[in-house]
Scaffold this active site. Sequence first.
Site, mmCIF file in Angstrom:
data_model
loop_
_atom_site.group_PDB
_atom_site.id
_atom_site.type_symbol
_atom_site.label_atom_id
_atom_site.label_comp_id
_atom_site.label_asym_id
_atom_site.label_seq_id
_atom_site.Cartn_x
_atom_site.Cartn_y
_atom_site.Cartn_z
ATOM 1 N N LYS A 1 68.353 132.643 -29.133
ATOM 2 C CA LYS A 1 67.691 131.418 -28.648
ATOM 3 C C LYS A 1 66.609 131.719 -27.625
ATOM 4 C CE LYS A 1 71.427 128.078 -29.340
ATOM 5 N NZ LYS A 1 72.362 127.132 -28.704
ATOM 6 N N GLU B 1 72.101 128.196 -34.535
ATOM 7 C CA GLU B 1 72.909 127.702 -35.656
ATOM 8 C C GLU B 1 72.280 126.413 -36.189
ATOM 9 O OE1 GLU B 1 76.713 126.984 -33.936
ATOM 10 O OE2 GLU B 1 77.048 129.087 -33.427
ATOM 11 N N CYS C 1 106.116 117.687 -24.715
ATOM 12 C CA CYS C 1 107.171 117.084 -25.541
ATOM 13 C C CYS C 1 106.587 115.995 -26.448
ATOM 14 C CB CYS C 1 108.276 116.501 -24.654
ATOM 15 S SG CYS C 1 107.695 115.286 -23.462
ATOM 16 N N VAL D 1 75.167 135.166 -17.441
ATOM 17 C CA VAL D 1 75.390 135.305 -16.004
ATOM 18 C C VAL D 1 76.895 135.385 -15.773
ATOM 19 C CG1 VAL D 1 73.266 134.160 -15.290
ATOM 20 C CG2 VAL D 1 75.277 132.781 -15.746
ATOM 21 N N ASN E 1 72.158 123.208 -34.159
ATOM 22 C CA ASN E 1 71.225 123.203 -33.008
ATOM 23 C C ASN E 1 69.911 122.506 -33.349
ATOM 24 O OD1 ASN E 1 72.056 126.678 -32.289
ATOM 25 N ND2 ASN E 1 73.103 124.837 -31.626
ATOM 26 N N ASP F 1 76.234 124.637 -20.706
ATOM 27 C CA ASP F 1 77.129 123.683 -21.357
ATOM 28 C C ASP F 1 78.582 123.901 -20.949
ATOM 29 O OD1 ASP F 1 77.718 126.037 -22.578
ATOM 30 O OD2 ASP F 1 77.329 125.381 -24.630
#
Length: 1012
Positions: free
Chosen positions: A487, A468, A593, A513, A471, A537
Amino acid sequence: MSPQDSAKMDVDEATIDESLYSRQLYVLGHEAMKRMAASDVLIVGMQGLGVEIAKDIALAGVKSVTIYDPEPVTVHDLSSQFFLRKEDIGKPRAAATVSRLAELNAYVPIRNLGGQPGQGITPDLIQGFQVVVLTNASYEKQLEIDEWAHKNGVHFVSAETRGLFGSVFNDFGPKFTCHDPTGETPLTGMIVSVAKDSEGLVTCLDETRHGLEDGDYVTFTEVQGMEQLNGCAPRKVSVKGPYTFTIGDTQNLSDYTAGGIFTQVKMPKTIKFKPLRESLQEPEFFFTDFAKFDRPATLHAGFQALSQFQATHKRLPRPRNAEDAAVVVSLAKKLNADIDEKIVTELSFQATGDIAPVVAVIGAFVAQEVLKAISGKFHPMFQHLYFDSLESLPAELPTEAECQPVGSRYDGQVAVFGKKFQEKIGNHRQFLVGSGAIGCEMLKNWSMIGLATGPQGIIHVTDLDTIEKSNLNRQFLFRPKDLGKFKSEVAAAAVSAMNPDLKGKILPKQEPVGGTTEEIYGDAFFDGIDGVTNALDNIKARLYMDQRCVFYRKPLLESGTLGTKGNTQVVIPDLTESYASSQDPPEKETPSCTIKNFPNAINHTIEWSRTQFDNLFIKPAQAVNAYLSDPNYLENTLKYSGQHKEQIEQLHAYLVGSKPLTFEECIIWARLQFERDYNNEIQQLLFSLPKDALTSTGQPFWSGPKRAPDPLTFSSSDPVHLEYIIAAANLHAFNYGLRGETDPAIFRKIADTVIVPEFTPRSGVKVQVNENEPVPQAGGSDDPDDLTDLTSKLPAPSSLAGYRLTPVEFEKDDDTNHHIDFITAASNLRASNYGITIADRHTTKQIAGKIIPAIATTTSLVTGLVCLELYKIIDGKKKLEDYKNGFVNLALPFFGFSEPIAAAKKKYGETEWTLWDRFEFHNDPTLSEIISWFKNNHNLSISMVSQGVSMLWSSFVAKKKSEERLPMKFSKLVETVSKKPIPPHAKQLIVEVMAMDDDYEDVEVPFIVVRI
């Protein structure tokens, strides 16, 4: 690049490209980046170190980068200069590099200053630059340039790397202003009192500690009574306790009555730098490793001695040559009689060495110092840094003969490690998990050091993401032409071009993975690798890979970054704890709340608006689709959900009542939604809890963190009101497949004509006042007759065959999809309800999108540190003290290294064990055989057996069940209890057991591996 193009790009950018610089903006901020965008930087020397600095500065976004190096490219340069190719040998270094550097960032022109071979940089060439960086220059040249720079207000940095050693010097002039020494978000908090006396004691709300330190400065807002404090000049703080601090004399101010918020003020700091000539005599050292406290003084003399040696002999000392080393040591001793001779000898041995990971560490550090010089953001290093990683040398040191150059691209590394170790590096097999920012840098380093280039070597790299625009700012292997591609594939191709020896040696994958891909990343896969490097990440994937490395007993290199902070961890079988052994405490969550009724900070309103986004544009559309496609949807909803009426009403609204047929109806819907959320709901809250309400103790209810809200009256001329209508209407239209609109005039015209029903607050509506109270259910009681009546009004799914709504998929990085626009407007409207300072789109995007701030410098430095640990793994080092975990903060700056924590030892009977141990059973035994084995071999009674989420057996299961299960083969038992077949690729099962000793005490034992 033509001069016209350069001039065009040099025009001060009025706006910063947030889609490109988004992650970096959260580190540096707009002001610092504007200062950077007006700065020209000169980098002298285009070997590995120079190009690393240039790369990081170009990615960061300065006005221009000019490079100077007229010397011809040699094969030795290929050791670390990733933008040079074999065909560039003989060309001037800067000329060969400039076009590849220019591809990094279209906003940053790269210029070549030219020059002739043998012609060094001179003061007349450095005029007009804000910063000058010298790499691997002689001290004579450094002194000449720094002297001119110091007098003429030009910031000066010099740096060099020699094998596993590095050095940096900063001189930012006699009066350098640092605007923000730490880069941390200013602290803020609510106060409950200010004493009117000579000390001015401030007491904070006892919900959270103020976090201030002595010498910090604060100002105030919203103070009642002592109103002179609001917007006051910053006052110096003296900390008295975790909830109290003093601000000096308040006797002349009015009496404090209530409320108030303190905000820390970042005060500029002026730093006086000494010029190099003076600093060489009286150095100020910055420590990179406190375990090497005396090393900077030794290296301070050692680097100067090297320069003297080179000036005299017109060459650097030969690799591992004792005769040359003796000369360097004697020169160093003249400068400092107390040097550590072993260290200086090693520095001489490695003087011709060129180690890519060290270049990454020093280069990234220098790049960040350059950005500090031009932006004033973060505290500069003061003034001399010396770094080494001698621990990375192999246990068996190479001979002089092994380190001689042979005309190979790895000569710079062979000079340090020797040919034999270079072969080991070439035959190493690594699995890189992730090829984003850290992954790109990792592959770059690996290609330079020749990892996996040998006959047995292989690199597997996996990443499911595509590229993107955001990146491109720090994932430097990617270019605009690569947008949308995978990538892993682009990264593999890019580094194979950097080092053709890697062709066919990198296997890119897209499978993530996880539990679903164990068929791919199974026994055979892990048997074929020597270690794993995480470049991930997210915590979940990290924990999973950690678990796999423990199971397969593979070393794991772990790292991560957060803005200017970075950390590295090395996990070694049988030696260290694993990544999962210690984890950060969970983030503190805001009570529901507070979010729903009592927000007091902008992050509360952003969190509320993020939930609204889901509740308006995602969940209703999903519910409608489920109703239309699942015949039992209503029955299951009524059975399992608490909010029956609300859910059926929502289905009716989205399918019948508010179903738009035109975009105009979407605008009407958005206008009514505005009224509901920002007027009616607030009126209802104030009806239930009026502004003069008191607590049970007689205190005003609306005080302290509870801010009394006010309803908003819609005005189409208010930009925030209109932004809300535009975004909400477009998103509602997206749900229904209607074409959107962005012309404000259309929205204004329609919104102003909407007839809004009058609202009357209802009695008896309960409000959740604190998190211990139950959440009131919306919609009152669910009368079965009402529900039947409501349900009968829903259209039958068969009457809408094939009809579906389109739920929105939240995407923070597309600036045209209205997602962040809606969340920003919705949050700011709610902030206006509660008198909270609103936030801009950029800030809202970070909080709502949970964006991790990132900058190329930290990524590059951390990756360099990881690769210095990889050398140790390749060498097979077996002592804990050989390895280092690292933590860095480039803002401060700070380096901290520590030995990894040893794997914790546990005990059953007389046997000690760690997380790396396990019991193994072969040939699919029965449960009974396993239980008997523990009794016979370890005198342990098994009380429970589980696998995955299934409890297979326990000592308290019914006798009949127990008799059935004990004689079963283990695989059959697992399939019977889980009611699922074992996948065909599974060759073993991981099993946990609870065991007891003879005294019926629970005993912790390792996990069990059952081979089936």
